[in-house]
Design an enzyme around this catalytic site. Structure first.
Site: not given
Length: 382
Positions: A148-149
């Site tokens: 998700h980063a």
């Protein structure tokens, strides 16, 4: 790197070090480092690391230059400073943590954050380098999968995007890469970082974003510019079970991999698809998850496998042990080793129970999944 057939017995690397689970997001946070310790201990007690085709390698952390393959220099500096308890950049800019995705919820600031999270990125990058150097046929960076980063901010428990770091390095070596994300949450960070390129095909099967974080990953999100058509999303309804999930996977993933003809396949094996996971609502069992691991064993001559989500401490080590068994060509007894049982409880490696779903619910989910798959095939001309 030109081999198109997998070897009879894979040379398997397991990337691990004690430092992976020494620090974490905090005692109350769902992403517990204990998941990794339990997985390592379970594999060790099964004797998995003693197999002649298996190596356990301690990876180094990713360097700042390596993190900068996909992350901005400013963001990398901010993570380091916050990790050290600071609040000012070297140019005396005050750091507002919320601007970079940090706060008291999903992404708290914790001691040794920079070291722990750069180690996850270094682990996945090390796996990529070993594959490219033909030092192994499959590498399992079970501490990785932090998908998700984004380039300049943290999101969804993820500080550095290790799949993207590893993939970008391989792209810079001239390789074509397929990334297949089986986490229950959409692989939004990896997709976003390669949304405009045709060198990387991203495929994500996930619980429908209308019902779960991060609220993205819809069928018609397909890429932009040169990347148009190279992002594939298969949103699934809550209560999707083994049979329906596997049918959708087999309808979409194998033909896409065949058409793209990648040099390396990267898989993200978040096991929060399990029916006992507390943060999501799919209904897979370890049997369904193992069938997916076996599919990748067939589809992936060069294979970088990553961990990811999974928040039930009983399920995660069992499922990832089954995954590494497939990768390394080993079958483990169904009864858990006695020392492991004494420490953590449980009895069986494989699920002996299945989720209760009514016939009506199964039929509804199956019908809706057929419609989703048909639309995905139409959009991507399968």
């Amino acid at each position: 790197m030109n081999s198109s057939e997998k070897p009879a017995v894979r040379r398997a690397v397991f990337l691990s070090t004690l430092a992976l689970w020494e620090h974490g997001h905090g005692k109350q946070h769902p992403l517990k480092p204990e998941r990794l310790r339990r997985t390592f201990e379970l594999l060790e007690e099964y004797g998995a690391f003693a197999a002649p085709n298996v190596q356990v390698i301690e990876p180094p952390p990713a360097t700042e230059d390596e993190l900068a393959f996909v992350h901005s220099r400013n963001y990398i500096e901010v993570v380091r400073i916050l990790s050290e308890g600071g609040a000012w950049t070297e140019t005396r800019e005050y750091i507002s943590p919320m601007r970079y995705g940090f706060g008291s919820g999903d992404n708290p600031i914790f001691p040794e954050m920079y070291e722990t999270e750069s180690l996850k990125a270094g682990s996945s990058l090390t796996g990529a380098k070993l594959l490219v150097d033909d030092a192994c046929d499959v590498a399992f960076s079970y501490g990785g999968g932090m998908h998700h980063a984004m380039g300049s901010y943290a999101s969804g428990f993820c500080v550095f995007n290790d799949p993207a770091v590893a993939i970008q390095w391989m792209v810079e070596q001239g390789l074509r890469v397929v990334y297949v994300d089986l986490d229950v949450h959409h692989g939004d960070g990896v997709e976003a970082l390669f949304y405009d390129t045709d060198r990387v095909l991203t495929i994500s099967l996930h619980q429908d974003g209308r019902t779960l974080f991060p609220g993205t990953g819809f069928i018609h999100d397909t890429g932009v510019g040169e990347g148009e058509g190279y992002a594939v999303n298969v949103p699934l309804l809550p209560d999707t079970d083994d049979e329906t999930y596997l049918w959708a996977f087999n309808e979409i993933v194998p033909p896409l991999l065949e058409r793209f003809a990648a040099d390396v396949v990267v898989s993200q094996f978040g096991v929060d698809t399990h029916y006992k996971d507390p943060l999501a609502h799919l209904a897979l069992t370890t049997a369904g998850q193992t069938a997916l691991y076996e599919a990748f064993d067939t589809l992936s001559p060069r294979w970088l496998a990553l961990g990811g989500g999974g928040y039930n401490l009983d399920v995660v080590p069992r499922s990832w042990t089954l995954a590494f068994g497939v990768m390394s060509g080993q079958t483990f007894p169904n009864e858990l080793p006695p020392n492991y049982r004494a420490r953590y409880g449980g009895q069986w490696l494989r699920d002996h129970e299945t989720p209760f779903l009514s016939d009506a619910a199964r039929e509804y989910v199956s019908e809706r999944t057929r419609a989703v798959v048909a639309e995905v095939k139409k959009v991507h001309r399968l």
